[in-house]
Design a protein around this motif. Sequence first.
Motif, PDB file in Angstrom:
ATOM      1  N   UNK A 199      76.868  32.045  24.254  1.00 27.77           N
ATOM      2  CA  UNK A 199      76.985  31.109  23.143  1.00 27.77           C
ATOM      3  C   UNK A 199      78.140  31.503  22.218  1.00 27.77           C
ATOM      4  N   UNK A 200      78.271  32.805  21.948  1.00 23.29           N
ATOM      5  CA  UNK A 200      79.321  33.291  21.049  1.00 23.29           C
ATOM      6  C   UNK A 200      80.715  33.094  21.643  1.00 23.29           C
ATOM      7  N   UNK A 201      80.855  33.370  22.932  1.00 21.56           N
ATOM      8  CA  UNK A 201      82.158  33.254  23.574  1.00 21.56           C
ATOM      9  C   UNK A 201      82.488  31.831  23.970  1.00 21.56           C
ATOM     10  N   UNK A 202      81.473  31.086  24.340  1.00 31.51           N
ATOM     11  CA  UNK A 202      81.698  29.711  24.758  1.00 31.51           C
ATOM     12  C   UNK A 202      82.406  29.643  26.091  1.00 31.51           C
ATOM     13  N   UNK A 203      82.670  28.449  26.533  1.00 26.55           N
ATOM     14  CA  UNK A 203      83.364  28.275  27.804  1.00 26.55           C
ATOM     15  C   UNK A 203      84.817  27.865  27.607  1.00 26.55           C
TER      16      UNK A 203
ATOM     17  N   UNK B 244      89.510  30.462  25.125  1.00 31.32           N
ATOM     18  CA  UNK B 244      90.960  30.602  25.269  1.00 31.32           C
ATOM     19  C   UNK B 244      91.665  29.284  24.973  1.00 31.32           C
ATOM     20  N   UNK B 245      91.090  28.193  25.440  1.00 31.03           N
ATOM     21  CA  UNK B 245      91.675  26.875  25.178  1.00 31.03           C
ATOM     22  C   UNK B 245      91.684  26.586  23.677  1.00 31.03           C
ATOM     23  N   UNK B 246      90.589  26.914  22.987  1.00 26.34           N
ATOM     24  CA  UNK B 246      90.498  26.660  21.543  1.00 26.34           C
ATOM     25  C   UNK B 246      91.493  27.510  20.760  1.00 26.34           C
ATOM     26  N   UNK B 247      91.610  28.776  21.129  1.00 24.90           N
ATOM     27  CA  UNK B 247      92.533  29.670  20.422  1.00 24.90           C
ATOM     28  C   UNK B 247      93.964  29.178  20.555  1.00 24.90           C
ATOM     29  N   UNK B 248      94.272  28.525  21.639  1.00 22.28           N
ATOM     30  CA  UNK B 248      95.619  27.992  21.853  1.00 22.28           C
ATOM     31  C   UNK B 248      95.790  26.618  21.205  1.00 22.28           C
ATOM     32  N   UNK B 249      94.830  25.745  21.423  1.00 16.73           N
ATOM     33  CA  UNK B 249      94.998  24.362  21.005  1.00 16.73           C
ATOM     34  C   UNK B 249      94.805  24.120  19.514  1.00 16.73           C
TER      35      UNK B 249
ATOM     36  N   UNK C 153      98.071  24.578  17.789  1.00 18.14           N
ATOM     37  CA  UNK C 153      99.015  23.536  18.205  1.00 18.14           C
ATOM     38  C   UNK C 153      98.676  22.189  17.589  1.00 18.14           C
ATOM     39  N   UNK C 154      97.391  21.841  17.606  1.00 16.27           N
ATOM     40  CA  UNK C 154      96.986  20.556  17.043  1.00 16.27           C
ATOM     41  C   UNK C 154      97.015  20.553  15.517  1.00 16.27           C
ATOM     42  N   UNK C 155      97.124  21.722  14.912  1.00 21.90           N
ATOM     43  CA  UNK C 155      97.207  21.814  13.451  1.00 21.90           C
ATOM     44  C   UNK C 155      98.624  21.632  12.941  1.00 21.90           C
ATOM     45  N   UNK C 156      99.594  21.620  13.833  1.00 23.34           N
ATOM     46  CA  UNK C 156     100.992  21.542  13.394  1.00 23.34           C
ATOM     47  C   UNK C 156     101.330  20.233  12.685  1.00 23.34           C
ATOM     48  N   UNK C 157     100.828  19.113  13.180  1.00 19.50           N
ATOM     49  CA  UNK C 157     101.141  17.822  12.551  1.00 19.50           C
ATOM     50  C   UNK C 157     100.536  17.722  11.148  1.00 19.50           C
TER      51      UNK C 157
END
Length: 177
Positions: free
Chosen positions: A130-134, A137-142, A145-149
């Motif tokens: 639950x803590x790590x999720x599936x 890695x995708x969240x840490x990257x995205x 990136x999605x916060x830039x705009x």
Amino acid sequence: LGSKNPQGIAMKTNELISALVLDGASASLPAWRRPLPAVLGLLGSFAIFAIWFGVRPDFIAAMQTPRFLGKLAIIAVLGLAAYTTVGRLARPLGSAPRHAAALLMAPLLLLALAVIIELLSTPAADWLTLALGSNALRCVTLIPLLSMAPLAGVVWVLRRGAPERPGLAGAAAGLVA
């Protein structure tokens, strides 16, 4: 430090800051337009996310779950608290609101409550998963990136102001994004 005003008269830094403060109301965006660049950036991020990953087939049903609503509440409270802080810091001689710490603590308290509820409703053997999720890695990257705009929109608004503490204003802008 001294500079010259349009009439060619030498001006000290404190006088320049005072002049900026007096001129700040006319140079800044109207209050109703200040959130617009951040909102447009947010909508752009949603569009990029939806195009890149698509929309979940059960999106409407997922929106009605306590987890989704809890995440939305935490993000909304954090975003509003940070945006309020940015708005205050964007002005010359502006400072963070006196209640900024309380504003920024509210989402942390909501998050702590959500974590406690989640842990109480999940078997202890599943806590690590639950803590790590599936998608960690995708969240840490995205997420960055999605916060830039939205960040670009908030920084654009900050540039129209004259923050006395640009580092703090930038940190609050990053938190908004």
